[in-house]
Motif scaffolding. Structure first.
Motif, PDB file in Angstrom:
ATOM      1  N   PRO A 126       0.846  -1.203   0.000  1.00  0.00           N
ATOM      2  CA  PRO A 126       0.000   0.000   0.000  1.00  0.00           C
ATOM      3  C   PRO A 126       0.875   1.245   0.000  1.00  0.00           C
ATOM      4  N   ALA A 127       0.381   2.299  -0.604  1.00  0.00           N
ATOM      5  CA  ALA A 127       1.164   3.532  -0.689  1.00  0.00           C
ATOM      6  C   ALA A 127       0.264   4.744  -0.489  1.00  0.00           C
ATOM      7  N   GLU A 128       0.758   5.691   0.254  1.00  0.00           N
ATOM      8  CA  GLU A 128       0.191   7.025   0.398  1.00  0.00           C
ATOM      9  C   GLU A 128      -1.303   7.017   0.729  1.00  0.00           C
ATOM     10  N   PRO A 129      -1.702   6.523   1.891  1.00  0.00           N
ATOM     11  CA  PRO A 129      -3.116   6.627   2.274  1.00  0.00           C
ATOM     12  C   PRO A 129      -3.507   8.080   2.516  1.00  0.00           C
ATOM     13  N   ILE A 130      -4.385   8.601   1.697  1.00  0.00           N
ATOM     14  CA  ILE A 130      -4.798   9.996   1.823  1.00  0.00           C
ATOM     15  C   ILE A 130      -6.278  10.053   2.192  1.00  0.00           C
ATOM     16  N   PRO A 131      -6.659  10.998   3.024  1.00  0.00           N
ATOM     17  CA  PRO A 131      -8.079  11.126   3.385  1.00  0.00           C
ATOM     18  C   PRO A 131      -8.863  11.822   2.278  1.00  0.00           C
ATOM     19  N   VAL A 132      -9.969  11.231   1.884  1.00  0.00           N
ATOM     20  CA  VAL A 132     -10.874  11.847   0.918  1.00  0.00           C
ATOM     21  C   VAL A 132     -12.272  11.850   1.520  1.00  0.00           C
ATOM     22  N   VAL A 133     -13.051  12.815   1.136  1.00  0.00           N
ATOM     23  CA  VAL A 133     -14.388  12.986   1.693  1.00  0.00           C
ATOM     24  C   VAL A 133     -15.403  12.875   0.571  1.00  0.00           C
TER      25      VAL A 133
ATOM     26  N   TRP B  70     -10.259   6.452   3.350  1.00  0.00           N
ATOM     27  CA  TRP B  70      -8.818   6.467   3.098  1.00  0.00           C
ATOM     28  C   TRP B  70      -8.584   5.898   1.699  1.00  0.00           C
ATOM     29  N   GLU B  71      -8.035   6.725   0.826  1.00  0.00           N
ATOM     30  CA  GLU B  71      -7.724   6.285  -0.540  1.00  0.00           C
ATOM     31  C   GLU B  71      -6.280   5.795  -0.560  1.00  0.00           C
ATOM     32  N   VAL B  72      -6.099   4.533  -0.904  1.00  0.00           N
ATOM     33  CA  VAL B  72      -4.782   3.898  -0.846  1.00  0.00           C
ATOM     34  C   VAL B  72      -4.471   3.278  -2.202  1.00  0.00           C
ATOM     35  N   GLN B  73      -3.289   3.569  -2.721  1.00  0.00           N
ATOM     36  CA  GLN B  73      -2.847   2.965  -3.976  1.00  0.00           C
ATOM     37  C   GLN B  73      -2.081   1.676  -3.665  1.00  0.00           C
ATOM     38  N   ILE B  74      -2.376   0.614  -4.397  1.00  0.00           N
ATOM     39  CA  ILE B  74      -1.659  -0.644  -4.252  1.00  0.00           C
ATOM     40  C   ILE B  74      -0.686  -0.746  -5.418  1.00  0.00           C
ATOM     41  N   VAL B  75       0.603  -0.767  -5.107  1.00  0.00           N
ATOM     42  CA  VAL B  75       1.625  -0.703  -6.152  1.00  0.00           C
ATOM     43  C   VAL B  75       2.597  -1.864  -5.994  1.00  0.00           C
ATOM     44  N   PRO B  76       3.200  -2.318  -7.096  1.00  0.00           N
ATOM     45  CA  PRO B  76       4.265  -3.321  -6.985  1.00  0.00           C
ATOM     46  C   PRO B  76       5.438  -2.761  -6.191  1.00  0.00           C
ATOM     47  N   SER B  77       6.203  -3.652  -5.604  1.00  0.00           N
ATOM     48  CA  SER B  77       7.321  -3.210  -4.765  1.00  0.00           C
ATOM     49  C   SER B  77       8.372  -2.449  -5.558  1.00  0.00           C
ATOM     50  N   ASP B  78       8.414  -2.646  -6.890  1.00  0.00           N
ATOM     51  CA  ASP B  78       9.378  -1.900  -7.709  1.00  0.00           C
ATOM     52  C   ASP B  78       8.787  -0.618  -8.287  1.00  0.00           C
ATOM     53  N   ASN B  79       7.561  -0.263  -7.860  1.00  0.00           N
ATOM     54  CA  ASN B  79       6.902   0.977  -8.300  1.00  0.00           C
ATOM     55  C   ASN B  79       6.716   1.045  -9.814  1.00  0.00           C
ATOM     56  N   SER B  80       6.477  -0.096 -10.438  1.00  0.00           N
ATOM     57  CA  SER B  80       6.343  -0.107 -11.891  1.00  0.00           C
ATOM     58  C   SER B  80       4.973   0.356 -12.372  1.00  0.00           C
ATOM     59  N   GLY B  81       4.023   0.557 -11.490  1.00  0.00           N
ATOM     60  CA  GLY B  81       2.697   1.005 -11.892  1.00  0.00           C
ATOM     61  C   GLY B  81       1.750   0.963 -10.706  1.00  0.00           C
ATOM     62  N   VAL B  82       0.479   1.224 -10.978  1.00  0.00           N
ATOM     63  CA  VAL B  82      -0.566   1.139  -9.960  1.00  0.00           C
ATOM     64  C   VAL B  82      -1.426  -0.077 -10.270  1.00  0.00           C
ATOM     65  N   ALA B  83      -1.477  -1.035  -9.348  1.00  0.00           N
ATOM     66  CA  ALA B  83      -2.273  -2.240  -9.571  1.00  0.00           C
ATOM     67  C   ALA B  83      -3.757  -1.925  -9.456  1.00  0.00           C
TER      68      ALA B  83
END
Length: 537
Positions: free
Chosen positions: A407-414, A421-434
């Protein structure tokens, strides 16, 4: 009879005068060198300037040392005196820093406004591309062998937030001979985004040799006794600018001397190297900075963190009443505060947890990124914080290989006054957003969406598109992808992603040429756990 030589001038009589003149020349040259290279001395000088307790402590220690060492004949006692002076100075500096944080926290509480609602997230300009992924995109798409991208920051162009990078010389020879040659922009509002490069040489740029470096010239021609934040690129009317917010110290003399940082303004540097010092009011009115974030990032975090002292220093050592701490969040090279576009403009958001091991949500601070006005939201009920949100995502997506995704960068959204909490799930090598996961901060429901359009739809309607809903019962966990297939360009950047769910498989159809020039089709069907390698595909 030999001539009387008493009146002759001794041959070495002029040597003292020559030595004095030489010493004077050396002192003048040293002063000139120190003055010319004063940007290199900025760190220690500014540190001493903003620690007024040392203005008194150092002379007192020197006086004690001179008198004490002259009267004490025991080497051990002399060493002990020196150690006592050094330890005393360090202790005074530490105490001064604690009082500075206390003063800053008290002022922040007084200047901030309490609010009972959170600003609605702008669904048209969602923040969906994490910093680590954008950094990977920027490096993979760069096709200029003499240049490299610098550290990223956020800039706005026509209301859209971008990750921005300066194009700096790469390699020692280029570093010494070349200047910054442009800006790289990556749209934050799209998972699979195109990289835009704006070319143009900057006379004073970022990460160049000192004589071409923006910071060198700021410290020679701008405010010297100031702290400059990280620079960010601005594109206005096809012209490039470097914007640098800065802080200056405010002095406080009781109960012991200390300083606190205050926003001083923004330095704006155009492509020709002209430096303009803008006050906060003038910066907000400058056409090139329209819609840009202006308030210093570090100052935002420092002020929120300092509110742990809202009930005084003693409270942080004893009962910890209402004490907060900035919540640690996952993300490659990025931390709070997060800049979020809202319906009322860009704001910094900082999620705070209670002191200790608790992971509930204590407060959310919202800071206007253009004015610095602070608002604090305290939930009425029990809500969980960003760290716990990532735990719920891991529980919901049980088939995800968390050794290869993070998980990366949990940001609060309303959305409709409900906090997610909006959370991006990304590969460990940061090759994209899953995929993107939205976690309801009240009931821990996890909603997974795959595309940028689905993110926008959820921000607008608070619902997952029909083609991504689950057939499970309410008591079962949400549907989780079992595999993420990435379409990768030759330079390594991710062009697109495809999510494979349970009970689904993928079919790879490959076109091969035969010796006779005819084409044959090879078809393979594959399935497997998320993160499985598709060797040979």
């Amino acid at each position: 009879m030999a001539a009387d030589s008493d009146g002759d001038i001794p041959p070495n009589q002029n040597k003292p005068h020559s030595a004095t003149r030489f010493l004077g020349v050396v002192i003048l040259l040293s002063i000139a060198c120190v003055w010319f290279f004063r940007p290199w001395l900025h760190g220690p000088i500014y540190g001493l300037y903003t620690t007024p307790i040392l203005w008194v402590g150092i002379p007192v220690c020197l006086l004690i040392g001179v008198i004490g060492l002259d009267r004490i004949n025991y080497p051990a006692a002399q060493q002990a005196l020196v150690i006592i002076c050094i330890v005393g100075l360090l202790a005074l500096t530490s105490v001064s820093g604690t009082f500075a944080a206390n003063t800053l926290g008290q002022a922040t509480m007084q200047e901030s406004h309490s609010t009972d609602h959170l600003l609605e997230t702008d669904p048209v300009q969602p923040r969906v591309l994490p910093k680590g992924v954008a950094d990977r995109y920027a490096g993979n798409t760069l096709n200029l062998p003499q240049y490299q991208v610098t550290e990223s920051d956020i800039t706005f162009q026509n209301g859209t937030p971008y990750w921005s990078y300066a194009l700096a010389p790469d390699g020692m020879w280029n570093y010494l001979t070349k200047k910054q040659t442009g800006t790289v922009l990556i749209d934050m509002t799209s998972q699979n985004t195109a990289v835009n490069t704006v070319r143009g040489e900057m006379q004073k740029g970022i990460r160049t040799a000192f004589y071409n470096d923006y910071n060198w010239h700021l410290l020679k021609r701008g405010e010297y006794l100031a702290h400059y934040e990280d620079p960010f690129m601005v594109i206005h009317n096809d012209q490039q600018y470097i914007a640098v917010p800065y802080t200056v110290p405010a002095f406080h003399w009781l109960p012991i001397p200390h300083t606190t940082p205050t926003w001083g303004g923004v330095m704006l540097i155009d492509a020709n190297g002209e430096i303009t010092d803008l006050s906060p009011e003038k910066a907000r009115k400058h056409p090139a900075l329209k819609g840009q974030k202006l308030y210093p990032f570090d100052l935002t975090r420092d002020r929120v963190a300092a509110t742990k002292y809202r009930h005084g220093i003693i409270n942080t050592l004893t009962s910890h009443k209402d004490e907060i701490e900035v919540a640690p969040v996952p993300g490659d090279g990025n931390d709070q505060p997060f800049l979020i576009p809202t319906t009322e403009g860009p704001i910094y958001v900082v999620a705070a947890e209670p002191y200790g091991t608790a992971q509930g949500l204590s407060e959310i601070w919202m800071v206007d990124a253009r004015t610095g006005q602070q608002y604090r939201y305290t939930p009425n009920g029990s809500l969980f914080g960003p760290r716990k949100a990532t735990d719920y995502i891991r529980q919901a997506a049980r088939t995800t290989d968390w050794n290869r995704f993070t998980p990366a960068e949990p940001i609060p959204v309303v959305i409709d006054d409900q906090l997610y909490w909006e959370v991006q799930i990304v590969p460990s090598d940061n090759s994209g957003v899953a995929y993107t996961a939205f976690v309801n901060a009240q009931n821990s429901e996890v909603h997974e969406v795959e595309t940028t359009a689905a993110v926008t739809n959820f921000l607008q309607n608070g619902a997952v598109p029909a083609n991504q809903t689950s057939d499970r019962d309410d008591n079962e966990s949400p549907t989780s992808p079992t595999m993420i297939v990435e379409r990768v360009a030759p330079n390594g950047s991710v062009i697109g992603t495809l999510t494979i769910y349970e009970n689904e498989s993928i079919r790879i159809v490959q076109q091969n040429e035969t010796d006779a020039g005819n084409r044959t089709t090879e078809s393979r069907t594959m399935s497997g756990p998320m993160g499985s390698s598709l060797a040979g595909a």
